[in-house]
Design a protein around this motif. Structure first.
Motif, PDB file in Angstrom:
ATOM      1  N   GLU A   1     -90.939  -8.633 204.921  1.00  0.00           N
ATOM      2  CA  GLU A   1     -90.454  -7.283 205.245  1.00  0.00           C
ATOM      3  C   GLU A   1     -88.987  -7.103 204.890  1.00  0.00           C
ATOM      4  OE1 GLU A   1     -90.496  -3.372 206.296  1.00  0.00           O
ATOM      5  OE2 GLU A   1     -92.165  -4.713 205.954  1.00  0.00           O
ATOM      6  N   GLU A   2     -88.183  -8.132 205.053  1.00  0.00           N
ATOM      7  CA  GLU A   2     -86.765  -8.012 204.729  1.00  0.00           C
ATOM      8  C   GLU A   2     -86.579  -7.689 203.248  1.00  0.00           C
ATOM      9  OE1 GLU A   2     -82.907 -10.885 204.655  1.00  0.00           O
ATOM     10  OE2 GLU A   2     -84.099 -10.862 206.488  1.00  0.00           O
ATOM     11  N   ASN A   3     -87.320  -8.360 202.387  1.00  0.00           N
ATOM     12  CA  ASN A   3     -87.249  -8.050 200.961  1.00  0.00           C
ATOM     13  C   ASN A   3     -87.705  -6.628 200.696  1.00  0.00           C
ATOM     14  OD1 ASN A   3     -86.340 -10.609 200.348  1.00  0.00           O
ATOM     15  ND2 ASN A   3     -88.352 -11.368 199.763  1.00  0.00           N
ATOM     16  N   GLY A   4     -88.714  -6.175 201.400  1.00  0.00           N
ATOM     17  CA  GLY A   4     -89.228  -4.820 201.230  1.00  0.00           C
ATOM     18  C   GLY A   4     -88.203  -3.777 201.628  1.00  0.00           C
ATOM     19  N   ILE A   5     -87.512  -4.007 202.719  1.00  0.00           N
ATOM     20  CA  ILE A   5     -86.483  -3.071 203.174  1.00  0.00           C
ATOM     21  C   ILE A   5     -85.369  -2.991 202.148  1.00  0.00           C
ATOM     22  CG2 ILE A   5     -84.682  -2.713 204.901  1.00  0.00           C
ATOM     23  CD1 ILE A   5     -86.668  -3.886 206.971  1.00  0.00           C
ATOM     24  N   GLU A   6     -84.916  -4.126 201.669  1.00  0.00           N
ATOM     25  CA  GLU A   6     -83.842  -4.143 200.671  1.00  0.00           C
ATOM     26  C   GLU A   6     -84.271  -3.431 199.398  1.00  0.00           C
ATOM     27  OE1 GLU A   6     -82.615  -8.171 200.077  1.00  0.00           O
ATOM     28  OE2 GLU A   6     -81.977  -8.409 202.153  1.00  0.00           O
ATOM     29  N   ALA A   7     -85.491  -3.663 198.969  1.00  0.00           N
ATOM     30  CA  ALA A   7     -85.991  -3.018 197.750  1.00  0.00           C
ATOM     31  C   ALA A   7     -86.076  -1.510 197.932  1.00  0.00           C
ATOM     32  CB  ALA A   7     -87.358  -3.589 197.377  1.00  0.00           C
ATOM     33  N   ARG A   8     -86.544  -1.056 199.097  1.00  0.00           N
ATOM     34  CA  ARG A   8     -86.633   0.388 199.356  1.00  0.00           C
ATOM     35  C   ARG A   8     -85.260   1.021 199.443  1.00  0.00           C
ATOM     36  NH1 ARG A   8     -90.889  -1.525 202.393  1.00  0.00           N
ATOM     37  NH2 ARG A   8     -89.708  -1.584 204.313  1.00  0.00           N
ATOM     38  N   GLU A   9     -84.305   0.336 200.062  1.00  0.00           N
ATOM     39  CA  GLU A   9     -82.946   0.867 200.138  1.00  0.00           C
ATOM     40  C   GLU A   9     -82.327   0.990 198.753  1.00  0.00           C
ATOM     41  OE1 GLU A   9     -81.007  -1.772 202.872  1.00  0.00           O
ATOM     42  OE2 GLU A   9     -81.749  -0.685 204.624  1.00  0.00           O
ATOM     43  N   GLU A  10     -82.537   0.002 197.899  1.00  0.00           N
ATOM     44  CA  GLU A  10     -82.017   0.046 196.533  1.00  0.00           C
ATOM     45  C   GLU A  10     -82.688   1.173 195.754  1.00  0.00           C
ATOM     46  OE1 GLU A  10     -79.868  -1.040 193.033  1.00  0.00           O
ATOM     47  OE2 GLU A  10     -79.505  -1.176 195.171  1.00  0.00           O
ATOM     48  N   GLN A  11     -83.988   1.313 195.921  1.00  0.00           N
ATOM     49  CA  GLN A  11     -84.708   2.387 195.239  1.00  0.00           C
ATOM     50  C   GLN A  11     -84.187   3.746 195.714  1.00  0.00           C
ATOM     51  OE1 GLN A  11     -88.886   2.727 196.181  1.00  0.00           O
ATOM     52  NE2 GLN A  11     -89.324   3.628 194.184  1.00  0.00           N
ATOM     53  N   HIS A  12     -83.967   3.906 196.998  1.00  0.00           N
ATOM     54  CA  HIS A  12     -83.453   5.158 197.549  1.00  0.00           C
ATOM     55  C   HIS A  12     -82.068   5.457 196.974  1.00  0.00           C
ATOM     56  CE1 HIS A  12     -81.675   8.081 200.129  1.00  0.00           C
ATOM     57  NE2 HIS A  12     -82.654   8.096 200.987  1.00  0.00           N
ATOM     58  N   ARG A  13     -81.225   4.445 196.901  1.00  0.00           N
ATOM     59  CA  ARG A  13     -79.873   4.624 196.379  1.00  0.00           C
ATOM     60  C   ARG A  13     -79.917   5.062 194.912  1.00  0.00           C
ATOM     61  NH1 ARG A  13     -76.254   2.237 193.459  1.00  0.00           N
ATOM     62  NH2 ARG A  13     -77.488   0.395 193.008  1.00  0.00           N
ATOM     63  N   LEU A  14     -80.765   4.417 194.127  1.00  0.00           N
ATOM     64  CA  LEU A  14     -80.867   4.764 192.708  1.00  0.00           C
ATOM     65  C   LEU A  14     -81.448   6.163 192.502  1.00  0.00           C
ATOM     66  CD1 LEU A  14     -82.107   1.350 191.269  1.00  0.00           C
ATOM     67  CD2 LEU A  14     -79.838   2.383 190.991  1.00  0.00           C
ATOM     68  N   LEU A  15     -82.444   6.522 193.292  1.00  0.00           N
ATOM     69  CA  LEU A  15     -83.012   7.865 193.179  1.00  0.00           C
ATOM     70  C   LEU A  15     -81.997   8.932 193.578  1.00  0.00           C
ATOM     71  CD1 LEU A  15     -86.653   7.349 194.465  1.00  0.00           C
ATOM     72  CD2 LEU A  15     -85.932   8.031 192.168  1.00  0.00           C
ATOM     73  N   THR A  16     -81.211   8.648 194.612  1.00  0.00           N
ATOM     74  CA  THR A  16     -80.187   9.596 195.027  1.00  0.00           C
ATOM     75  C   THR A  16     -79.162   9.795 193.917  1.00  0.00           C
ATOM     76  OG1 THR A  16     -80.482   9.024 197.356  1.00  0.00           O
ATOM     77  CG2 THR A  16     -78.415  10.076 196.756  1.00  0.00           C
ATOM     78  N   LYS A  17     -78.738   8.699 193.281  1.00  0.00           N
ATOM     79  CA  LYS A  17     -77.791   8.806 192.172  1.00  0.00           C
ATOM     80  C   LYS A  17     -78.395   9.609 191.018  1.00  0.00           C
ATOM     81  CE  LYS A  17     -75.087   5.535 190.901  1.00  0.00           C
ATOM     82  NZ  LYS A  17     -74.477   4.287 190.437  1.00  0.00           N
ATOM     83  N   LEU A  18     -79.665   9.398 190.751  1.00  0.00           N
ATOM     84  CA  LEU A  18     -80.332  10.131 189.686  1.00  0.00           C
ATOM     85  C   LEU A  18     -80.369  11.624 189.991  1.00  0.00           C
ATOM     86  CD1 LEU A  18     -81.983  10.185 187.064  1.00  0.00           C
ATOM     87  CD2 LEU A  18     -84.006   9.743 188.462  1.00  0.00           C
ATOM     88  N   TYR A  19     -80.763  11.984 191.212  1.00  0.00           N
ATOM     89  CA  TYR A  19     -80.800  13.398 191.588  1.00  0.00           C
ATOM     90  C   TYR A  19     -79.405  14.017 191.571  1.00  0.00           C
ATOM     91  CZ  TYR A  19     -85.721  13.896 192.750  1.00  0.00           C
ATOM     92  OH  TYR A  19     -87.087  13.996 192.681  1.00  0.00           O
ATOM     93  N   GLU A  20     -78.392  13.272 191.978  1.00  0.00           N
ATOM     94  CA  GLU A  20     -77.025  13.781 191.916  1.00  0.00           C
ATOM     95  C   GLU A  20     -76.624  14.096 190.484  1.00  0.00           C
ATOM     96  OE1 GLU A  20     -74.735  10.717 193.816  1.00  0.00           O
ATOM     97  OE2 GLU A  20     -75.038  11.563 195.810  1.00  0.00           O
ATOM     98  N   LYS A  21     -76.947  13.208 189.562  1.00  0.00           N
ATOM     99  CA  LYS A  21     -76.608  13.409 188.154  1.00  0.00           C
ATOM    100  C   LYS A  21     -77.357  14.620 187.591  1.00  0.00           C
ATOM    101  CE  LYS A  21     -74.296  11.151 185.780  1.00  0.00           C
ATOM    102  NZ  LYS A  21     -72.870  11.284 185.443  1.00  0.00           N
ATOM    103  N   ILE A  22     -78.645  14.707 187.893  1.00  0.00           N
ATOM    104  CA  ILE A  22     -79.438  15.852 187.430  1.00  0.00           C
ATOM    105  C   ILE A  22     -78.867  17.144 188.009  1.00  0.00           C
ATOM    106  CG2 ILE A  22     -81.701  16.979 187.556  1.00  0.00           C
ATOM    107  CD1 ILE A  22     -82.919  14.124 187.491  1.00  0.00           C
ATOM    108  N   TYR A  23     -78.497  17.111 189.279  1.00  0.00           N
ATOM    109  CA  TYR A  23     -77.929  18.295 189.928  1.00  0.00           C
ATOM    110  C   TYR A  23     -76.653  18.735 189.220  1.00  0.00           C
ATOM    111  CZ  TYR A  23     -76.058  21.366 193.520  1.00  0.00           C
ATOM    112  OH  TYR A  23     -75.559  22.455 194.193  1.00  0.00           O
TER     113      TYR A  23
END
Length: 58
Positions: A15-37
């Motif tokens: 689960e710890e690896n899963g949480i870290e992976a989801r947090e990284e994915q969330h961070r990258l998606l947020t950066k992507l949406y910010e750039k698109i915006y």
């Protein structure tokens, strides 16, 4: 490693690896949406605002 090696399964169930992976994915998606915006048209910006993904952007 063989096809019967349980390590990949056990690692994916950690689960710890899963949480870290989801947090990284969330961070990258947020950066992507910010750039698109920032690069997007007025319509694109309205669409992204309607998703309420980037609440801090106006």
């Amino acid at each position: 490693m063989t096809e019967y090696d349980p390590k990949p399964i056990l690692t994916s169930l950690n689960e710890e690896n899963g949480i870290e992976a989801r947090e990284e994915q969330h961070r990258l998606l947020t950066k992507l949406y910010e750039k698109i915006y920032h690069l997007g048209t007025v319509e694109t910006k309205q669409d992204i605002r309607s998703l309420k993904i980037l609440n801090q952007l106006h």
